[in-house]
Scaffold this motif. Structure first.
Motif, PDB file in Angstrom:
ATOM      1  N   GLU A 116       0.813  -1.223   0.000  1.00  0.00           N
ATOM      2  CA  GLU A 116       0.000   0.000   0.000  1.00  0.00           C
ATOM      3  C   GLU A 116       0.845   1.272   0.000  1.00  0.00           C
ATOM      4  OE1 GLU A 116      -0.976   0.807   4.637  1.00  0.00           O
ATOM      5  OE2 GLU A 116      -1.748  -1.066   3.804  1.00  0.00           O
ATOM      6  N   GLY A 128       0.778   5.503   2.919  1.00  0.00           N
ATOM      7  CA  GLY A 128      -0.068   4.322   2.920  1.00  0.00           C
ATOM      8  C   GLY A 128      -1.493   4.741   3.214  1.00  0.00           C
ATOM      9  N   GLU A 129      -2.336   3.779   3.530  1.00  0.00           N
ATOM     10  CA  GLU A 129      -3.737   4.095   3.825  1.00  0.00           C
ATOM     11  C   GLU A 129      -3.859   5.026   5.025  1.00  0.00           C
ATOM     12  OE1 GLU A 129      -5.897   0.476   4.291  1.00  0.00           O
ATOM     13  OE2 GLU A 129      -5.360  -0.249   2.303  1.00  0.00           O
TER      14      GLU A 129
END
Length: 168
Positions: A116, A128-129
């Motif tokens: 991610e 990332g998320e």
């Protein structure tokens, strides 16, 4: 990991330092010579705690120098493969990031990050998320490889496992 180790160091003393303050000079010289250094076999010598023995000096022929062997206890930092450590990110680029764990520098390649994470050149950082890895940020990483050399230790780390990554 930190350890308490018994070590020894050889100090050559010039004749001008012979006298009543010779022991103090030997101790100052020991601290200056070994604290903050790295030996691939021992690790990073953080500090000298106590001096356990100072051998009687042996005069070296031809020079007048006296050789002393000083035995001491020191706190050393020696990283191990599989160890989880907290680090501070020092630089970020397209191939990964470098982080400092005290005196040890660890490289985390992009392939050793979760899928991610994408590189953002505006930062530069990895996003990332719900995590962002950027310069001066704190990360928790796992050491997956070490290379011990005579005067340094190099490490490779990963954040691709549970509970690793940015520390919030």
């Amino acid at each position: 990991m930190f350890f308490l180790r018994n070590l020894s160091h050889t100090i050559n003393l010039h004749p001008s330092y012979y006298g009543p303050h010779m022991k103090e000079f030997l101790l100052r010289n020991l601290h200056g010579d070994v604290e903050g250094t790295c030996s691939g076999k021992v690790g990073f010598i953080i500090c000298v705690l106590t001096v356990t023995n100072i051998s009687p000096g042996k005069v070296l022929p031809g020079s007048g120098l006296a050789e002393f062997v000083v035995q001491y206890q020191a706190i050393v930092f020696k990283p191990y493969k599989g160890e989880v450590v907290d680090a501070i990110v020092t630089s970020v680029n397209q191939i990964g990031f470098f982080a400092d764990v005290g005196p040890l520098q660890v490289f985390v390649a992009q392939k050793l990050m979760p899928n991610e994470f994408k590189f953002d050149s505006n930062g530069p950082c990895y996003r990332g998320e719900d995590q962002t890895i950027e310069k001066n940020g704190q990360v928790r990483l796992k050491i997956v490889g070490l290379k011990h050399q005579a005067t340094q230790i190099n490490a490779v780390g990963t954040i691709k496992e549970d509970y690793l990554g940015q520390i919030q």
